[in-house]
Write a protein that holds these residues in place. Structure first.
Motif, PDB file in Angstrom:
ATOM      1  N   GLY A   1       0.812  -1.211   0.000  1.00  0.00           N
ATOM      2  CA  GLY A   1       0.000   0.000   0.000  1.00  0.00           C
ATOM      3  C   GLY A   1       0.845   1.259   0.000  1.00  0.00           C
TER       4      GLY A   1
ATOM      5  N   GLU B   1      -3.527   4.176   2.440  1.00  0.00           N
ATOM      6  CA  GLU B   1      -3.208   2.929   1.752  1.00  0.00           C
ATOM      7  C   GLU B   1      -2.571   1.877   2.673  1.00  0.00           C
ATOM      8  OE1 GLU B   1      -3.648   3.081  -2.451  1.00  0.00           O
ATOM      9  OE2 GLU B   1      -5.063   3.453  -0.826  1.00  0.00           O
TER      10      GLU B   1
ATOM     11  N   ALA C   1      -5.344   0.234   4.685  1.00  0.00           N
ATOM     12  CA  ALA C   1      -6.334  -0.277   3.736  1.00  0.00           C
ATOM     13  C   ALA C   1      -5.886  -1.595   3.114  1.00  0.00           C
ATOM     14  CB  ALA C   1      -6.604   0.760   2.646  1.00  0.00           C
ATOM     15  N   TYR C   2      -4.635  -1.638   2.637  1.00  0.00           N
ATOM     16  CA  TYR C   2      -4.183  -2.854   1.962  1.00  0.00           C
ATOM     17  C   TYR C   2      -3.715  -3.926   2.927  1.00  0.00           C
ATOM     18  CZ  TYR C   2      -5.048  -0.928  -2.566  1.00  0.00           C
ATOM     19  OH  TYR C   2      -5.698  -0.424  -3.667  1.00  0.00           O
TER      20      TYR C   2
ATOM     21  N   PHE D   1      -7.093  -5.341   3.237  1.00  0.00           N
ATOM     22  CA  PHE D   1      -7.504  -5.893   1.948  1.00  0.00           C
ATOM     23  C   PHE D   1      -6.980  -7.319   1.753  1.00  0.00           C
ATOM     24  CE2 PHE D   1      -6.762  -5.861  -2.819  1.00  0.00           C
ATOM     25  CZ  PHE D   1      -8.084  -5.790  -3.194  1.00  0.00           C
ATOM     26  N   TYR D   2      -5.669  -7.473   1.879  1.00  0.00           N
ATOM     27  CA  TYR D   2      -5.068  -8.781   1.636  1.00  0.00           C
ATOM     28  C   TYR D   2      -5.316  -9.759   2.783  1.00  0.00           C
ATOM     29  CZ  TYR D   2      -2.698  -7.112  -2.535  1.00  0.00           C
ATOM     30  OH  TYR D   2      -2.427  -6.631  -3.798  1.00  0.00           O
TER      31      TYR D   2
ATOM     32  N   GLY E   1     -12.384  -6.539   0.013  1.00  0.00           N
ATOM     33  CA  GLY E   1     -12.840  -5.183  -0.259  1.00  0.00           C
ATOM     34  C   GLY E   1     -13.520  -4.539   0.942  1.00  0.00           C
TER      35      GLY E   1
ATOM     36  N   TYR F   1     -10.915  -3.544   3.353  1.00  0.00           N
ATOM     37  CA  TYR F   1     -10.197  -2.362   2.866  1.00  0.00           C
ATOM     38  C   TYR F   1     -10.859  -1.092   3.381  1.00  0.00           C
ATOM     39  CZ  TYR F   1      -8.504   1.091  -0.563  1.00  0.00           C
ATOM     40  OH  TYR F   1      -7.965   2.195  -1.161  1.00  0.00           O
ATOM     41  N   TRP F   2     -12.171  -0.968   3.154  1.00  0.00           N
ATOM     42  CA  TRP F   2     -12.859   0.271   3.517  1.00  0.00           C
ATOM     43  C   TRP F   2     -13.023   0.425   5.018  1.00  0.00           C
ATOM     44  CZ3 TRP F   2     -12.747   4.026   0.356  1.00  0.00           C
ATOM     45  CH2 TRP F   2     -12.707   3.772  -1.016  1.00  0.00           C
TER      46      TRP F   2
ATOM     47  N   CYS G   1      -9.711   1.827   6.309  1.00  0.00           N
ATOM     48  CA  CYS G   1      -9.190   3.140   5.897  1.00  0.00           C
ATOM     49  C   CYS G   1     -10.094   4.312   6.258  1.00  0.00           C
ATOM     50  CB  CYS G   1      -8.874   3.151   4.403  1.00  0.00           C
ATOM     51  SG  CYS G   1     -10.312   3.239   3.332  1.00  0.00           S
TER      52      CYS G   1
ATOM     53  N   SER H   1     -17.650  -2.201  -2.708  1.00  0.00           N
ATOM     54  CA  SER H   1     -16.530  -3.123  -2.532  1.00  0.00           C
ATOM     55  C   SER H   1     -16.902  -4.568  -2.843  1.00  0.00           C
ATOM     56  CB  SER H   1     -16.000  -3.035  -1.094  1.00  0.00           C
ATOM     57  OG  SER H   1     -16.916  -3.585  -0.173  1.00  0.00           O
TER      58      SER H   1
ATOM     59  N   ALA I   1     -14.348  -5.485  -5.624  1.00  0.00           N
ATOM     60  CA  ALA I   1     -13.206  -6.276  -5.152  1.00  0.00           C
ATOM     61  C   ALA I   1     -13.294  -7.713  -5.657  1.00  0.00           C
ATOM     62  CB  ALA I   1     -13.145  -6.256  -3.625  1.00  0.00           C
TER      63      ALA I   1
END
Length: 294
Positions: free
Chosen positions: A115, A172, A175-176, A179-180, A211, A214-215, A218, A270, A274
């Motif tokens: 990110g 980021e 978030a990432y 995400f992952y 997804g 992620y949101w 963040c 998302s 995603a």
């Protein structure tokens, strides 16, 4: 092993290509709800009653295609952004651990590193997307090329094109990581039940979970980022000071609810976006693996 060979493995090109396909799928599927999310964050107080009102007013006053405002910026840049993201993630995994199977904590660390690297391209792409979405169909609306020229001519590279870079980094990284981690967590649960050959729907569901994470990870920094990048003039000071000042401005204007404006359309977006991102990435990478053998 030298640094170049460590970073650039034979599979890196596959990651780059697959990432660009995943990014294009994300933009095409998710742009309408992204426009609603951004307008919820940046619209003047009282302009809209909520996400549904944004949808209705936007379609009625500007037409359905207005939901795709700002799409050119991410669609042009998304090949680079997502290629950088997925490639950075693959490299970060190798930095975090020499073993192919990482723990969820290690995956979160690799996602955070990816990110941070991704912010270099994501920041200007997001800037121009937001500035296009912040136009509401008046006669003075500008095309993307004009917006770019104005920013470059007036403010230059650092305060114009790269405005909001540090707040993008701040967004980021968590978030990432989310995400992952969310994606891998659900994917591994499916593998326990279905084995290594997962059905298509399980990959899509895993991507949707990524997804959502992620949101959730963040917010509210995404609201701060949107306001900073839409502002008429660049921040007077750098780093954490302007983020803190914008945070306080949101609280003063809208209270704590203002920090979570646009979250509901973000979460809705998302799920398909995603899923499309990870689905396109995984299928493209698998195809390339069978075709190239690396």
């Amino acid at each position: 092993m030298d640094i170049l060979s460590f970073i650039w493995s034979p599979s890196t090109l596959n990651e780059l290509i697959a990432g660009s396909f995943g990014g294009a799928a994300q933009v095409i599927i998710g742009q309408p709800l992204d426009t609603i999310k951004t307008r919820a964050q940046i619209a003047p107080p009282g302009m809209f009653k909520g996400p549904m009102d944004i949808l209705v007013q936007t379609v009625r006053k500007e037409g359905v295609l207005a939901l795709y405002k700002g799409m050119a910026s991410p669609l042009i840049g998304i090949a680079g952004v997502n290629s950088l993201l997925f490639t950075s993630y693959a490299v970060s995994r190798r930095i975090v651990s020499p073993y192919p199977e990482l723990s969820l904590k290690e995956i979160a660390a690799a996602g955070a590193m990816a990110g941070a690297a991704n912010s270099v391209l994501a920041s200007p792409v997001e800037l121009f997307k937001i500035r296009m979405q912040g136009q509401y169909g008046s006669a003075t609306d500008k095309r993307l090329s004009v917006v770019f020229k104005d920013m470059w001519r007036t403010y230059g590279f650092r305060k114009g094109v790269m405005r909001g870079f540090w707040v993008t980094v701040a967004r980021e990284i968590p978030a990432y990581a989310g995400f992952y981690t969310g994606y891998e967590f659900v994917k591994r649960r499916f593998k326990q039940h279905y084995g290594p050959q997962l059905p298509v729907w399980s990959l899509l569901a895993s991507g949707s979970c990524g997804g959502l994470c992620y949101w959730l990870a963040c917010y509210p920094i995404d609201v701060i980022k949107s306001r900073v990048q839409l502002a008429e003039s660049p921040p007077a000071s750098g780093g954490s000071f302007y983020m803190r000042r914008e945070f306080q401005a949101v609280l003063k204007e809208s209270g704590w609810r203002g920090l979570f404006k646009g979250l509901s359309p973000s979460l809705l977006r998302s799920i398909p976006a995603a899923a499309a991102t990870f689905g396109a990435f995984e299928f493209t990478r698998e195809f390339l693996l069978k075709t190239t053998g690396v």
